[in-house]
Design a protein around this motif. Structure first.
Motif, PDB file in Angstrom:
ATOM      1  N   ALA A  77       0.834  -1.206   0.000  1.00 30.58           N
ATOM      2  CA  ALA A  77       0.000   0.000   0.000  1.00 30.58           C
ATOM      3  C   ALA A  77       0.865   1.250   0.000  1.00 30.58           C
ATOM      4  CB  ALA A  77      -0.927  -0.011   1.204  1.00 30.58           C
ATOM      5  N   ARG A  78       1.976   1.209   0.740  1.00 27.40           N
ATOM      6  CA  ARG A  78       2.863   2.374   0.802  1.00 27.40           C
ATOM      7  C   ARG A  78       3.478   2.665  -0.563  1.00 27.40           C
ATOM      8  NH1 ARG A  78       7.860   3.917   0.709  1.00 27.40           N
ATOM      9  NH2 ARG A  78       8.564   1.796   0.237  1.00 27.40           N
ATOM     10  N   VAL A  79       3.950   1.616  -1.230  1.00 23.49           N
ATOM     11  CA  VAL A  79       4.572   1.810  -2.542  1.00 23.49           C
ATOM     12  C   VAL A  79       3.561   2.382  -3.526  1.00 23.49           C
ATOM     13  CG1 VAL A  79       5.580   0.607  -4.518  1.00 23.49           C
ATOM     14  CG2 VAL A  79       6.323   0.042  -2.203  1.00 23.49           C
ATOM     15  N   ARG A  80       2.354   1.862  -3.486  1.00 22.60           N
ATOM     16  CA  ARG A  80       1.322   2.383  -4.395  1.00 22.60           C
ATOM     17  C   ARG A  80       1.022   3.847  -4.099  1.00 22.60           C
ATOM     18  NH1 ARG A  80      -3.953  -0.838  -6.451  1.00 22.60           N
ATOM     19  NH2 ARG A  80      -4.796   0.779  -7.815  1.00 22.60           N
ATOM     20  N   THR A  81       0.946   4.195  -2.822  1.00 19.13           N
ATOM     21  CA  THR A  81       0.676   5.580  -2.444  1.00 19.13           C
ATOM     22  C   THR A  81       1.799   6.505  -2.893  1.00 19.13           C
ATOM     23  OG1 THR A  81      -0.642   4.893  -0.536  1.00 19.13           O
ATOM     24  CG2 THR A  81       0.239   7.121  -0.496  1.00 19.13           C
ATOM     25  N   VAL A  82       3.040   6.061  -2.742  1.00 17.33           N
ATOM     26  CA  VAL A  82       4.190   6.868  -3.168  1.00 17.33           C
ATOM     27  C   VAL A  82       4.163   7.094  -4.673  1.00 17.33           C
ATOM     28  CG1 VAL A  82       6.707   6.861  -3.400  1.00 17.33           C
ATOM     29  CG2 VAL A  82       5.659   6.253  -1.216  1.00 17.33           C
ATOM     30  N   LEU A  83       3.881   6.030  -5.436  1.00 13.25           N
ATOM     31  CA  LEU A  83       3.838   6.170  -6.892  1.00 13.25           C
ATOM     32  C   LEU A  83       2.703   7.102  -7.323  1.00 13.25           C
ATOM     33  CD1 LEU A  83       4.478   2.459  -7.924  1.00 13.25           C
ATOM     34  CD2 LEU A  83       6.020   4.381  -8.309  1.00 13.25           C
ATOM     35  N   ARG A 218      -1.057  -1.951 -13.516  1.00  7.23           N
ATOM     36  CA  ARG A 218       0.179  -2.606 -13.094  1.00  7.23           C
ATOM     37  C   ARG A 218       0.038  -3.266 -11.722  1.00  7.23           C
ATOM     38  NH1 ARG A 218       4.910  -1.354 -16.004  1.00  7.23           N
ATOM     39  NH2 ARG A 218       4.718   0.346 -17.529  1.00  7.23           N
ATOM     40  N   PHE A 219      -0.877  -2.776 -10.910  1.00 11.55           N
ATOM     41  CA  PHE A 219      -1.058  -3.360  -9.582  1.00 11.55           C
ATOM     42  C   PHE A 219      -2.053  -4.521  -9.561  1.00 11.55           C
ATOM     43  CE2 PHE A 219       1.559  -0.411  -7.343  1.00 11.55           C
ATOM     44  CZ  PHE A 219       1.740  -0.952  -6.080  1.00 11.55           C
ATOM     45  N   GLN A 220      -2.705  -4.809 -10.654  1.00  8.11           N
ATOM     46  CA  GLN A 220      -3.680  -5.899 -10.655  1.00  8.11           C
ATOM     47  C   GLN A 220      -3.065  -7.252 -10.288  1.00  8.11           C
ATOM     48  OE1 GLN A 220      -5.742  -5.711 -14.419  1.00  8.11           O
ATOM     49  NE2 GLN A 220      -6.998  -3.966 -13.784  1.00  8.11           N
ATOM     50  N   PRO A 221      -1.913  -7.657 -10.860  1.00  7.96           N
ATOM     51  CA  PRO A 221      -1.319  -8.936 -10.430  1.00  7.96           C
ATOM     52  C   PRO A 221      -0.936  -8.929  -8.953  1.00  7.96           C
ATOM     53  CG  PRO A 221      -0.342  -8.184 -12.489  1.00  7.96           C
ATOM     54  CD  PRO A 221      -1.133  -7.040 -11.956  1.00  7.96           C
ATOM     55  N   ILE A 222      -0.484  -7.785  -8.454  1.00  5.63           N
ATOM     56  CA  ILE A 222      -0.113  -7.689  -7.042  1.00  5.63           C
ATOM     57  C   ILE A 222      -1.337  -7.859  -6.162  1.00  5.63           C
ATOM     58  CG2 ILE A 222       0.802  -6.107  -5.280  1.00  5.63           C
ATOM     59  CD1 ILE A 222       2.579  -4.950  -7.517  1.00  5.63           C
TER      60      ILE A 222
END
Length: 232
Positions: A77-83, A218-222
């Motif tokens: 969640a943090r990485v997604r928020t940063v991006l 890009r986050f769908q597989p994750i």
């Protein structure tokens, strides 16, 4: 004033709908269904590898793989928020510029895409390692995901690589629409600042929306791997 031609809504995720909205002219006919499209992307070598992952012997459990817990989910969640924050912050900063040159926007778009690719690839690999530690069925799922990534990623990167070009065409059309007509000598002296800022602000918003939608893709597989790892 001529009305823009009507286009029926484009089915699919927001990313596809946004890019389709930038198209100049009629949209192509509907593409084949998913199974037909995958059959075009998966050659026989990859098909054999996928069959082995699905039907072969279960892989050995990883002894030293990291264990999934709430901290790992929070890291995703943090990485997604940063991006996402880097996309929106850059868009806000660029709204102050009045440059008519698309090159800086193209470089920014490509840099964001590289950052997304690197971050999501790292997370996806780490989550697969955790699946390998979660029991034999999960280890098989991890192996299938690895094969699917190896199979689809090259095609995915080619398609995503067209995004800066499509945004560039959108940039040029917006700029041309806001520019005075060549034979309008009175208006050709200078483009009013509000008109200039209007089309450029729209482009910045459109580019931000496209990059955020690409981040979702890009986050769908994750998200799928996270769903498999969460306790039932």
């Amino acid at each position: 004033m001529a009305k823009a031609p009507y286009r029926p809504p484009v089915p699919g995720p927001a990313f596809i709908r946004l890019l389709a909205g930038f198209a100049d002219g009629p949209l192509p006919a509907a593409s084949p269904d998913m199974s037909d499209r995958l059959s075009q992307w998966v050659d026989w070598n990859r098909a054999v590898a996928l069959s082995r992952a699905l039907d072969g012997r279960l892989p050995a459990l990883a002894e030293d793989a990291p264990v999934f817990d709430s901290a790992e989910q929070a890291e995703c969640a943090r990485v997604r928020t940063v991006l996402a924050g880097s996309i929106t912050a850059a868009a806000e900063g660029r709204r102050a510029t009045t440059s008519d040159d698309y090159a800086p926007h193209r470089q920014h778009c490509m840099a964001v895409q590289r950052s997304m690719q690197a971050s999501t690839g790292r997370l996806r690999g780490r989550l697969r390692d955790m699946l390998g530690h979660a029991g034999a069925p999960m280890a098989r799922l991890a192996e299938v995901d690895a094969v699917m990534e190896q199979t689809l990623s090259p095609r995915e990167q080619v398609l995503l690589g067209t995004v800066p070009t499509l945004l560039g065409l959108h940039f040029e059309r917006l700029r041309a629409a806001a520019s005075p007509a060549p034979d309008d000598s009175d208006n050709a002296q200078a483009l009013p600042a509000p008109a200039h800022e209007g089309w450029l602000a729209r482009f910045h918003k459109d580019m931000q929306d496209v990059l955020l939608a690409e981040l979702d893709v890009r986050f769908q597989p994750i998200e799928g791997l996270l769903a498999a790892l969460r306790p039932r």
